[in-house]
Design an enzyme around this catalytic site. Structure first.
Site, PDB file in Angstrom:
ATOM      1  N   SER A 169       0.874  -1.171   0.000  1.00 40.63           N
ATOM      2  CA  SER A 169       0.000   0.000   0.000  1.00 40.63           C
ATOM      3  C   SER A 169       0.906   1.213   0.000  1.00 40.63           C
ATOM      4  CB  SER A 169      -0.880   0.009   1.251  1.00 40.63           C
ATOM      5  OG  SER A 169      -1.517   1.250   1.360  1.00 40.63           O
ATOM      6  N   ARG A 170       0.794   2.060  -1.028  1.00 39.55           N
ATOM      7  CA  ARG A 170       1.715   3.202  -1.115  1.00 39.55           C
ATOM      8  C   ARG A 170       1.320   4.326  -0.165  1.00 39.55           C
ATOM      9  NH1 ARG A 170       1.297   2.046  -6.898  1.00 39.55           N
ATOM     10  NH2 ARG A 170       2.851   0.458  -7.282  1.00 39.55           N
ATOM     11  N   VAL A 171       0.203   4.157   0.549  1.00 38.05           N
ATOM     12  CA  VAL A 171      -0.173   5.143   1.567  1.00 38.05           C
ATOM     13  C   VAL A 171       0.414   4.714   2.902  1.00 38.05           C
ATOM     14  CG1 VAL A 171      -2.140   6.156   2.779  1.00 38.05           C
ATOM     15  CG2 VAL A 171      -2.235   5.826   0.322  1.00 38.05           C
TER      16      VAL A 171
END
Length: 513
Positions: A365-367
Protein backbone atom coordinates in the site's frame (compact mmCIF):
# COMPACT_ATOMS: atom_id res chain seq x y z
CA UNK A 1 -65.37 53.57 -54.52
CA UNK A 2 -63.99 53.47 -50.99
CA UNK A 3 -61.41 56.01 -49.94
CA UNK A 4 -57.99 54.44 -49.39
CA UNK A 5 -56.33 56.11 -46.44
CA UNK A 6 -52.63 55.56 -47.01
CA UNK A 7 -51.52 56.71 -43.56
CA UNK A 8 -53.88 54.25 -41.80
CA UNK A 9 -52.61 51.34 -43.89
CA UNK A 10 -49.03 52.41 -43.23
CA UNK A 11 -49.73 52.54 -39.46
CA UNK A 12 -51.28 49.01 -39.43
CA UNK A 13 -48.44 47.58 -41.47
CA UNK A 14 -45.84 49.24 -39.23
CA UNK A 15 -47.51 47.79 -36.09
CA UNK A 16 -47.62 44.35 -37.60
CA UNK A 17 -43.96 44.50 -38.63
CA UNK A 18 -42.94 45.69 -35.16
CA UNK A 19 -44.87 42.88 -33.42
CA UNK A 20 -43.69 40.18 -35.81
CA UNK A 21 -41.84 37.41 -33.99
CA UNK A 22 -40.00 34.73 -35.86
CA UNK A 23 -39.89 31.35 -34.12
CA UNK A 24 -38.18 28.54 -35.93
CA UNK A 25 -37.80 25.16 -34.22
CA UNK A 26 -34.42 23.80 -35.25
CA UNK A 27 -33.77 20.09 -34.72
CA UNK A 28 -30.55 18.63 -35.96
CA UNK A 29 -31.37 15.29 -37.54
CA UNK A 30 -29.10 12.74 -39.12
CA UNK A 31 -29.55 9.32 -40.66
CA UNK A 32 -28.00 5.92 -40.06
CA UNK A 33 -25.51 4.95 -42.79
CA UNK A 34 -24.64 1.53 -41.41
CA UNK A 35 -25.38 -0.47 -38.28
CA UNK A 36 -24.11 -3.73 -36.78
CA UNK A 37 -22.51 -5.24 -33.67
CA UNK A 38 -23.84 -2.44 -31.47
CA UNK A 39 -22.18 0.28 -33.57
CA UNK A 40 -24.04 2.76 -35.79
CA UNK A 41 -22.47 5.21 -38.24
CA UNK A 42 -24.56 8.38 -38.56
CA UNK A 43 -24.41 11.05 -41.28
CA UNK A 44 -25.64 14.63 -40.95
CA UNK A 45 -24.88 15.53 -37.33
CA UNK A 46 -22.20 18.16 -38.00
CA UNK A 47 -22.39 19.84 -34.58
CA UNK A 48 -22.50 16.68 -32.48
CA UNK A 49 -20.40 16.72 -29.24
CA UNK A 50 -18.10 13.95 -28.08
CA UNK A 51 -19.91 11.77 -25.54
CA UNK A 52 -23.32 13.22 -26.47
CA UNK A 53 -26.48 11.14 -26.18
CA UNK A 54 -28.17 10.55 -29.52
CA UNK A 55 -31.78 9.41 -29.83
CA UNK A 56 -32.56 6.56 -32.22
CA UNK A 57 -36.01 5.11 -33.04
CA UNK A 58 -37.67 2.51 -30.71
CA UNK A 59 -36.41 4.31 -27.60
CA UNK A 60 -32.76 3.32 -28.17
CA UNK A 61 -30.00 5.75 -27.23
CA UNK A 62 -26.39 5.94 -28.33
CA UNK A 63 -23.20 7.71 -27.30
CA UNK A 64 -21.18 9.60 -29.90
CA UNK A 65 -17.58 8.36 -29.60
CA UNK A 66 -15.95 8.93 -32.99
CA UNK A 67 -16.39 12.39 -34.51
CA UNK A 68 -15.19 12.03 -38.09
CA UNK A 69 -15.30 14.49 -41.00
CA UNK A 70 -18.41 13.12 -42.70
CA UNK A 71 -19.92 10.81 -40.08
CA UNK A 72 -20.28 10.11 -36.35
CA UNK A 73 -19.37 6.67 -34.93
CA UNK A 74 -21.91 5.84 -32.23
CA UNK A 75 -22.11 3.01 -29.70
CA UNK A 76 -25.69 1.87 -29.11
CA UNK A 77 -27.16 1.17 -25.68
CA UNK A 78 -30.03 -1.22 -25.08
CA UNK A 79 -31.78 -3.36 -27.69
CA UNK A 80 -30.26 -2.17 -30.94
CA UNK A 81 -31.50 -5.05 -33.13
CA UNK A 82 -34.45 -2.97 -34.46
CA UNK A 83 -32.28 -0.12 -35.77
CA UNK A 84 -32.12 -0.11 -39.58
CA UNK A 85 -30.09 1.70 -42.22
CA UNK A 86 -31.75 5.03 -43.10
CA UNK A 87 -33.39 5.51 -39.65
CA UNK A 88 -33.45 9.10 -38.39
CA UNK A 89 -31.23 10.08 -35.47
CA UNK A 90 -31.78 13.15 -33.27
CA UNK A 91 -29.31 15.07 -31.16
CA UNK A 92 -30.32 15.54 -27.51
CA UNK A 93 -27.70 18.26 -26.76
CA UNK A 94 -27.00 16.36 -23.51
CA UNK A 95 -23.78 14.64 -22.51
CA UNK A 96 -24.45 11.05 -21.42
CA UNK A 97 -25.49 11.01 -17.73
CA UNK A 98 -26.83 8.61 -15.10
CA UNK A 99 -29.30 9.08 -12.22
CA UNK A 100 -27.64 9.63 -8.82
CA UNK A 101 -28.82 10.35 -5.28
CA UNK A 102 -30.13 8.81 -2.08
CA UNK A 103 -32.81 6.88 -4.00
CA UNK A 104 -30.12 4.64 -5.52
CA UNK A 105 -29.11 3.16 -2.14
CA UNK A 106 -30.27 -0.43 -1.70
CA UNK A 107 -31.00 -0.88 -5.41
CA UNK A 108 -29.62 -3.12 -8.17
CA UNK A 109 -29.43 -1.11 -11.42
CA UNK A 110 -27.95 -1.36 -14.90
CA UNK A 111 -25.36 1.19 -16.12
CA UNK A 112 -28.17 3.49 -17.33
CA UNK A 113 -29.66 3.58 -13.82
CA UNK A 114 -32.67 1.43 -14.74
CA UNK A 115 -33.72 -1.00 -11.97
CA UNK A 116 -32.97 -4.72 -12.25
CA UNK A 117 -34.36 -5.73 -8.86
CA UNK A 118 -38.09 -5.52 -9.61
CA UNK A 119 -38.67 -2.90 -6.88
CA UNK A 120 -40.18 -0.29 -9.19
CA UNK A 121 -38.62 2.87 -10.62
CA UNK A 122 -35.64 4.54 -8.90
CA UNK A 123 -36.81 7.59 -6.94
CA UNK A 124 -34.30 10.26 -7.89
CA UNK A 125 -34.37 13.32 -10.15
CA UNK A 126 -30.69 14.26 -10.10
CA UNK A 127 -28.24 13.17 -12.79
CA UNK A 128 -24.45 13.25 -13.03
CA UNK A 129 -22.47 13.08 -16.29
CA UNK A 130 -20.85 9.73 -17.03
CA UNK A 131 -17.44 11.30 -17.66
CA UNK A 132 -16.15 14.04 -15.39
CA UNK A 133 -12.76 15.63 -14.95
CA UNK A 134 -11.14 14.38 -11.73
CA UNK A 135 -10.57 16.87 -8.86
CA UNK A 136 -7.34 18.83 -9.25
CA UNK A 137 -4.27 18.72 -7.02
CA UNK A 138 -5.37 21.75 -4.98
CA UNK A 139 -8.84 20.30 -4.34
CA UNK A 140 -7.45 17.19 -2.66
CA UNK A 141 -5.89 16.36 0.68
CA UNK A 142 -3.63 13.43 1.62
CA UNK A 143 -5.15 10.06 2.50
CA UNK A 144 -5.28 9.86 6.32
CA UNK A 145 -8.48 8.15 7.46
CA UNK A 146 -8.54 4.34 7.33
CA UNK A 147 -11.09 2.20 5.50
CA UNK A 148 -11.30 -0.85 7.77
CA UNK A 149 -11.81 -3.98 5.67
CA UNK A 150 -12.16 -6.26 8.69
CA UNK A 151 -9.54 -8.56 7.12
CA UNK A 152 -6.54 -8.95 9.45
CA UNK A 153 -3.93 -9.42 6.72
CA UNK A 154 -5.04 -6.25 4.86
CA UNK A 155 -5.69 -3.88 7.80
CA UNK A 156 -2.35 -4.77 9.39
CA UNK A 157 0.00 -5.06 6.37
CA UNK A 158 -1.62 -3.38 3.34
CA UNK A 159 -3.91 -0.71 4.84
CA UNK A 160 -6.44 1.16 2.70
CA UNK A 161 -7.39 4.80 3.35
CA UNK A 162 -10.37 6.93 2.34
CA UNK A 163 -9.66 8.41 -1.08
CA UNK A 164 -7.10 5.75 -2.01
CA UNK A 165 -7.08 3.46 -5.06
CA UNK A 166 -5.97 -0.04 -4.12
CA UNK A 167 -5.84 -2.76 -6.75
CA UNK A 168 -6.97 -6.33 -5.98
CA UNK A 169 -5.14 -8.59 -8.43
CA UNK A 170 -4.97 -12.36 -8.86
CA UNK A 171 -5.95 -15.35 -11.00
CA UNK A 172 -9.55 -16.50 -11.25
CA UNK A 173 -10.95 -18.22 -8.17
CA UNK A 174 -8.40 -16.83 -5.69
CA UNK A 175 -10.86 -14.89 -3.53
CA UNK A 176 -10.91 -11.40 -5.09
CA UNK A 177 -14.68 -10.93 -4.78
CA UNK A 178 -14.55 -12.48 -1.27
CA UNK A 179 -12.29 -9.59 -0.13
CA UNK A 180 -14.77 -7.09 -1.62
CA UNK A 181 -17.76 -8.71 0.14
CA UNK A 182 -15.99 -8.79 3.52
CA UNK A 183 -15.05 -5.11 3.11
CA UNK A 184 -18.68 -4.18 2.32
CA UNK A 185 -19.97 -6.16 5.33
CA UNK A 186 -17.46 -4.39 7.58
CA UNK A 187 -18.80 -0.92 6.62
CA UNK A 188 -21.99 -1.46 8.65
CA UNK A 189 -22.69 1.62 10.75
CA UNK A 190 -19.60 3.53 9.51
CA UNK A 191 -21.34 6.08 7.21
CA UNK A 192 -19.76 4.61 4.07
CA UNK A 193 -21.81 4.01 0.90
CA UNK A 194 -20.58 0.92 -0.99
CA UNK A 195 -21.00 0.71 -4.77
CA UNK A 196 -20.34 -2.70 -6.27
CA UNK A 197 -19.91 -2.61 -10.05
CA UNK A 198 -20.05 -6.02 -11.79
CA UNK A 199 -18.57 -5.93 -15.30
CA UNK A 200 -18.99 -8.92 -17.62
CA UNK A 201 -19.78 -11.40 -14.86
CA UNK A 202 -22.26 -14.25 -14.96
CA UNK A 203 -25.77 -13.26 -13.88
CA UNK A 204 -25.78 -16.08 -11.33
CA UNK A 205 -22.61 -14.64 -9.72
CA UNK A 206 -24.17 -11.16 -9.44
CA UNK A 207 -27.36 -12.68 -7.98
CA UNK A 208 -25.23 -14.54 -5.42
CA UNK A 209 -23.46 -11.29 -4.42
CA UNK A 210 -26.78 -9.46 -4.03
CA UNK A 211 -28.18 -12.33 -1.93
CA UNK A 212 -25.11 -12.32 0.35
CA UNK A 213 -25.35 -8.55 0.85
CA UNK A 214 -29.10 -8.78 1.52
CA UNK A 215 -28.72 -11.66 4.02
CA UNK A 216 -26.13 -9.70 6.02
CA UNK A 217 -28.17 -6.46 5.95
CA UNK A 218 -25.53 -4.71 3.83
CA UNK A 219 -27.86 -3.60 1.01
CA UNK A 220 -29.06 -0.80 3.32
CA UNK A 221 -25.90 1.16 2.46
CA UNK A 222 -24.98 -0.41 -0.92
CA UNK A 223 -25.68 0.10 -4.61
CA UNK A 224 -25.08 -2.68 -7.16
CA UNK A 225 -24.41 -1.64 -10.77
CA UNK A 226 -24.50 -4.70 -13.01
CA UNK A 227 -23.48 -5.07 -16.65
CA UNK A 228 -23.44 -8.86 -16.93
CA UNK A 229 -21.78 -11.05 -19.58
CA UNK A 230 -25.02 -11.18 -21.59
CA UNK A 231 -25.12 -7.38 -21.97
CA UNK A 232 -23.58 -5.74 -25.05
CA UNK A 233 -19.97 -4.53 -24.81
CA UNK A 234 -21.21 -0.92 -24.76
CA UNK A 235 -23.06 -1.45 -21.45
CA UNK A 236 -19.98 -3.12 -19.94
CA UNK A 237 -17.89 -0.18 -21.14
CA UNK A 238 -19.99 2.50 -19.40
CA UNK A 239 -20.66 0.48 -16.20
CA UNK A 240 -17.64 1.60 -14.11
CA UNK A 241 -18.10 5.23 -15.22
CA UNK A 242 -21.74 5.05 -14.09
CA UNK A 243 -20.65 3.62 -10.71
CA UNK A 244 -18.03 6.41 -10.35
CA UNK A 245 -20.67 9.06 -11.14
CA UNK A 246 -22.94 7.63 -8.42
CA UNK A 247 -20.03 7.62 -5.96
CA UNK A 248 -19.13 11.23 -6.84
CA UNK A 249 -22.59 12.36 -5.71
CA UNK A 250 -21.78 11.19 -2.16
CA UNK A 251 -18.18 12.47 -2.32
CA UNK A 252 -19.37 15.93 -3.34
CA UNK A 253 -22.08 16.02 -0.66
CA UNK A 254 -19.48 15.68 2.17
CA UNK A 255 -20.07 11.95 2.56
CA UNK A 256 -17.86 8.90 2.01
CA UNK A 257 -18.26 6.26 -0.70
CA UNK A 258 -16.25 3.29 -1.92
CA UNK A 259 -16.44 1.84 -5.46
CA UNK A 260 -15.51 -1.75 -6.31
CA UNK A 261 -14.92 -2.35 -10.04
CA UNK A 262 -15.13 -6.12 -10.56
CA UNK A 263 -13.30 -6.39 -12.88
CA UNK A 264 -11.36 -4.00 -15.13
CA UNK A 265 -9.84 -6.79 -17.28
CA UNK A 266 -13.28 -7.45 -18.77
CA UNK A 267 -13.82 -3.68 -19.00
CA UNK A 268 -10.67 -3.32 -21.11
CA UNK A 269 -11.82 -6.20 -23.33
CA UNK A 270 -15.22 -4.58 -23.93
CA UNK A 271 -13.50 -1.28 -24.78
CA UNK A 272 -11.17 -3.13 -27.18
CA UNK A 273 -14.21 -4.66 -28.90
CA UNK A 274 -15.90 -1.25 -29.30
CA UNK A 275 -12.69 0.41 -30.52
CA UNK A 276 -12.00 -2.24 -33.14
CA UNK A 277 -15.60 -2.02 -34.40
CA UNK A 278 -15.20 1.77 -34.63
CA UNK A 279 -12.07 1.11 -36.75
CA UNK A 280 -9.69 2.74 -34.30
CA UNK A 281 -6.10 1.61 -34.87
CA UNK A 282 -5.09 -1.31 -32.59
CA UNK A 283 -1.92 -1.33 -30.49
CA UNK A 284 -0.36 -3.90 -28.17
CA UNK A 285 -2.52 -7.05 -27.75
CA UNK A 286 -5.00 -5.32 -30.13
CA UNK A 287 -6.01 -2.85 -27.39
CA UNK A 288 -6.46 0.74 -28.61
CA UNK A 289 -3.77 3.27 -27.80
CA UNK A 290 -5.87 5.06 -25.16
CA UNK A 291 -6.63 2.02 -22.99
CA UNK A 292 -4.30 3.46 -20.30
CA UNK A 293 -6.20 6.75 -20.38
CA UNK A 294 -9.47 4.79 -20.14
CA UNK A 295 -8.56 3.44 -16.70
CA UNK A 296 -6.57 6.43 -15.47
CA UNK A 297 -9.43 8.88 -16.03
CA UNK A 298 -11.77 6.47 -14.22
CA UNK A 299 -9.55 5.81 -11.19
CA UNK A 300 -8.34 9.41 -10.81
CA UNK A 301 -11.92 10.33 -9.85
CA UNK A 302 -11.31 8.62 -6.50
CA UNK A 303 -10.14 11.35 -4.12
CA UNK A 304 -10.25 12.75 -0.61
CA UNK A 305 -11.46 16.34 -1.05
CA UNK A 306 -10.03 19.18 1.03
CA UNK A 307 -11.91 20.71 3.97
CA UNK A 308 -13.08 23.70 1.91
CA UNK A 309 -14.94 21.32 -0.43
CA UNK A 310 -16.47 19.36 2.45
CA UNK A 311 -13.78 16.66 3.03
CA UNK A 312 -15.87 13.95 1.31
CA UNK A 313 -14.09 10.95 -0.18
CA UNK A 314 -14.43 8.38 -2.95
CA UNK A 315 -12.25 5.28 -2.57
CA UNK A 316 -11.69 2.87 -5.48
CA UNK A 317 -10.90 -0.84 -5.26
CA UNK A 318 -10.49 -2.05 -8.84
CA UNK A 319 -10.04 -5.77 -9.56
CA UNK A 320 -7.79 -7.24 -12.27
CA UNK A 321 -7.80 -10.91 -13.22
CA UNK A 322 -4.39 -12.24 -14.25
CA UNK A 323 -3.68 -15.25 -16.46
CA UNK A 324 -1.47 -17.85 -14.74
CA UNK A 325 -0.13 -15.27 -12.27
CA UNK A 326 1.33 -13.01 -14.97
CA UNK A 327 1.34 -9.54 -13.36
CA UNK A 328 3.59 -8.18 -16.11
CA UNK A 329 0.91 -8.40 -18.83
CA UNK A 330 -0.36 -5.22 -20.50
CA UNK A 331 -3.53 -4.36 -18.55
CA UNK A 332 -2.21 -5.49 -15.10
CA UNK A 333 0.93 -3.31 -15.41
CA UNK A 334 -1.19 -0.37 -16.61
CA UNK A 335 -3.53 -0.51 -13.63
CA UNK A 336 -0.69 -1.22 -11.14
CA UNK A 337 0.97 2.03 -12.28
CA UNK A 338 -2.27 4.02 -11.84
CA UNK A 339 -3.22 2.74 -8.37
CA UNK A 340 -1.71 3.46 -4.93
CA UNK A 341 -0.72 -0.14 -4.29
CA UNK A 342 -1.98 -3.67 -4.89
CA UNK A 343 -3.21 -6.68 -2.95
CA UNK A 344 -1.85 -9.70 -4.80
CA UNK A 345 -3.72 -12.99 -4.34
CA UNK A 346 -1.83 -16.17 -5.20
CA UNK A 347 -3.43 -19.38 -6.42
CA UNK A 348 -0.78 -21.59 -4.73
CA UNK A 349 -1.46 -20.00 -1.33
CA UNK A 350 -5.21 -20.32 -1.86
CA UNK A 351 -4.92 -23.99 -2.76
CA UNK A 352 -2.70 -24.71 0.26
CA UNK A 353 -5.44 -23.45 2.59
CA UNK A 354 -4.05 -19.97 3.36
CA UNK A 355 -7.09 -17.74 2.93
CA UNK A 356 -7.19 -14.83 2.24
CA UNK A 357 -4.36 -15.90 -0.11
CA UNK A 358 -2.41 -12.62 0.11
CA UNK A 359 1.22 -12.67 -0.95
CA UNK A 360 2.80 -10.22 1.53
CA UNK A 361 6.00 -10.00 -0.53
CA UNK A 362 4.65 -8.20 -3.60
CA UNK A 363 1.48 -6.69 -2.09
CA UNK A 364 1.93 -3.09 -1.04
CA UNK A 365 0.00 0.00 0.00
CA UNK A 366 1.71 3.20 -1.11
CA UNK A 367 -0.17 5.14 1.57
CA UNK A 368 1.22 2.85 4.27
CA UNK A 369 0.82 3.66 7.95
CA UNK A 370 -1.00 6.93 7.18
CA UNK A 371 -4.12 4.85 6.55
CA UNK A 372 -3.93 3.03 9.91
CA UNK A 373 -5.02 3.99 13.38
CA UNK A 374 -2.03 4.59 15.68
CA UNK A 375 -2.67 1.42 17.71
CA UNK A 376 -2.39 -0.74 14.57
CA UNK A 377 0.77 1.10 13.48
CA UNK A 378 2.30 0.41 16.89
CA UNK A 379 1.69 -3.35 16.85
CA UNK A 380 1.97 -4.16 13.12
CA UNK A 381 5.08 -2.12 12.31
CA UNK A 382 7.31 -4.97 11.15
CA UNK A 383 4.61 -7.50 10.34
CA UNK A 384 4.84 -7.27 6.55
CA UNK A 385 8.64 -7.55 6.67
CA UNK A 386 8.45 -10.56 9.02
CA UNK A 387 5.98 -12.29 6.68
CA UNK A 388 8.08 -11.63 3.57
CA UNK A 389 11.25 -12.89 5.33
CA UNK A 390 9.40 -15.98 6.55
CA UNK A 391 8.28 -16.80 2.99
CA UNK A 392 11.91 -16.62 1.78
CA UNK A 393 13.16 -18.73 4.69
CA UNK A 394 10.40 -21.30 4.27
CA UNK A 395 11.50 -21.83 0.67
CA UNK A 396 15.03 -22.73 1.89
CA UNK A 397 13.81 -24.75 4.86
CA UNK A 398 11.95 -27.20 2.62
CA UNK A 399 15.18 -29.23 2.46
CA UNK A 400 15.20 -29.78 6.25
CA UNK A 401 15.57 -27.51 9.28
CA UNK A 402 18.17 -29.55 11.25
CA UNK A 403 21.15 -27.57 9.95
CA UNK A 404 19.62 -24.14 10.66
CA UNK A 405 20.80 -22.00 13.58
CA UNK A 406 18.57 -21.18 16.57
CA UNK A 407 17.64 -17.65 15.37
CA UNK A 408 16.48 -18.89 11.97
CA UNK A 409 14.47 -21.70 13.53
CA UNK A 410 12.79 -19.20 15.87
CA UNK A 411 12.00 -16.97 12.91
CA UNK A 412 10.46 -19.90 11.02
CA UNK A 413 8.37 -20.87 14.05
CA UNK A 414 7.10 -17.28 14.44
CA UNK A 415 6.28 -17.06 10.75
CA UNK A 416 4.22 -20.25 10.89
CA UNK A 417 2.18 -18.87 13.79
CA UNK A 418 1.75 -15.52 12.05
CA UNK A 419 0.47 -17.27 8.91
CA UNK A 420 -1.97 -19.20 11.09
CA UNK A 421 -3.45 -16.16 12.89
CA UNK A 422 -3.76 -14.16 9.67
CA UNK A 423 -6.07 -16.81 8.21
CA UNK A 424 -9.71 -15.80 8.25
CA UNK A 425 -13.04 -17.31 7.24
CA UNK A 426 -15.27 -15.56 4.73
CA UNK A 427 -18.09 -13.22 5.87
CA UNK A 428 -16.42 -12.79 9.27
CA UNK A 429 -14.82 -9.35 9.23
CA UNK A 430 -13.08 -8.50 12.51
CA UNK A 431 -13.30 -5.12 14.30
CA UNK A 432 -9.96 -3.30 14.37
CA UNK A 433 -9.61 -3.40 18.19
CA UNK A 434 -9.73 -7.23 18.15
CA UNK A 435 -7.15 -7.29 15.36
CA UNK A 436 -4.87 -5.03 17.42
CA UNK A 437 -5.19 -7.30 20.47
CA UNK A 438 -4.37 -10.45 18.47
CA UNK A 439 -1.34 -8.91 16.72
CA UNK A 440 -0.20 -7.48 20.08
CA UNK A 441 -0.34 -11.03 21.51
CA UNK A 442 1.72 -12.33 18.59
CA UNK A 443 4.28 -9.49 18.80
CA UNK A 444 4.74 -10.08 22.53
CA UNK A 445 5.46 -13.82 21.99
CA UNK A 446 2.28 -15.14 23.60
CA UNK A 447 1.90 -17.60 20.72
CA UNK A 448 5.51 -18.78 20.50
CA UNK A 449 5.10 -21.85 22.75
CA UNK A 450 1.65 -22.83 21.45
CA UNK A 451 1.50 -25.57 18.78
CA UNK A 452 0.71 -24.18 15.31
CA UNK A 453 -2.44 -26.30 15.12
CA UNK A 454 -3.76 -24.64 18.33
CA UNK A 455 -3.34 -21.01 17.11
CA UNK A 456 -6.83 -20.87 15.57
CA UNK A 457 -8.40 -22.08 18.84
CA UNK A 458 -6.31 -19.52 20.75
CA UNK A 459 -7.81 -16.72 18.65
CA UNK A 460 -11.32 -18.17 18.76
CA UNK A 461 -11.37 -18.34 22.58
CA UNK A 462 -9.44 -15.09 23.19
CA UNK A 463 -12.17 -12.61 22.20
CA UNK A 464 -15.03 -14.04 24.34
CA UNK A 465 -12.65 -14.32 27.32
CA UNK A 466 -11.48 -10.68 27.05
CA UNK A 467 -15.04 -9.43 26.47
CA UNK A 468 -16.31 -11.30 29.53
CA UNK A 469 -13.46 -10.48 31.95
CA UNK A 470 -11.77 -7.35 30.58
CA UNK A 471 -14.69 -5.71 28.76
CA UNK A 472 -13.23 -2.19 29.01
CA UNK A 473 -9.98 -3.12 27.22
CA UNK A 474 -11.38 -3.49 23.68
CA UNK A 475 -13.56 -0.41 24.17
CA UNK A 476 -10.53 1.65 25.28
CA UNK A 477 -8.49 0.55 22.21
CA UNK A 478 -11.44 1.45 19.93
CA UNK A 479 -11.88 4.90 21.52
CA UNK A 480 -8.25 5.92 22.09
CA UNK A 481 -7.03 4.38 18.80
CA UNK A 482 -3.56 4.20 20.40
CA UNK A 483 -1.67 2.04 22.90
CA UNK A 484 -0.27 3.96 25.87
CA UNK A 485 1.44 2.35 28.86
CA UNK A 486 -1.84 1.81 30.75
CA UNK A 487 -3.50 0.06 27.80
CA UNK A 488 -0.41 -2.10 27.23
CA UNK A 489 -0.42 -3.12 30.89
CA UNK A 490 -4.14 -4.02 30.71
CA UNK A 491 -3.60 -5.98 27.51
CA UNK A 492 -0.69 -7.90 29.03
CA UNK A 493 -2.72 -8.70 32.18
CA UNK A 494 -5.64 -9.95 30.04
CA UNK A 495 -3.35 -12.04 27.83
CA UNK A 496 -1.46 -13.50 30.84
CA UNK A 497 -4.74 -14.59 32.44
CA UNK A 498 -6.07 -16.04 29.20
CA UNK A 499 -2.79 -17.82 28.33
CA UNK A 500 -2.73 -19.51 31.73
CA UNK A 501 -6.30 -20.75 31.31
CA UNK A 502 -5.65 -21.79 27.72
CA UNK A 503 -2.53 -23.83 28.63
CA UNK A 504 -4.42 -25.55 31.46
CA UNK A 505 -7.27 -26.55 29.13
CA UNK A 506 -4.76 -27.69 26.49
CA UNK A 507 -2.91 -29.75 29.13
CA UNK A 508 -6.17 -31.30 30.33
CA UNK A 509 -7.16 -32.17 26.75
CA UNK A 510 -3.74 -33.78 26.14
CA UNK A 511 -4.03 -35.77 29.37
CA UNK A 512 -7.51 -36.97 28.40
CA UNK A 513 -6.15 -38.23 25.10
Amino acid sequence: MANIKADEITKILREQIENYQQSVAVEEIGSVISVGDGIARVHGLDRCMSGEMLEFPHGVFGIALNLEEDQVGTVLLGDYTQIREGDTVKRTNRIMSVPVGEGMIGRVVDPLGQPLDGKGPVQTDQRNPLERIAPGVVDRQPVREPVQTGIKAIDSMIPIGRGQRELIIGDRQTGKTAIILDTILNQKGVDMICIYCAIGQKRSTVAQVVKTLTDHGAMEYSIVVAATASEPATMQYIAPFAAAAMGEYFRDSKRHAICFYDDLSKHAQSYREISLLLRRPPGREAFPGDVFFLHSRLLERAAKLNDKLGAGSLTALPVIETQAGDVSAYIPTNVISITDGQIYLEADLFNSGIRPAINAGISVSRVGGNAQIKAMRQVAGTLRLDMAQYRDLAAFAQFGTDQLDKTTQAQLARGQRLMEILKQDQYQPLPVEKQVLLIFASANKYLDDIPVSECARFERELYPFVEANYGGLLKTIAEKKALDDAVRADAKAALDAFKERFMQSAGAAAAAN
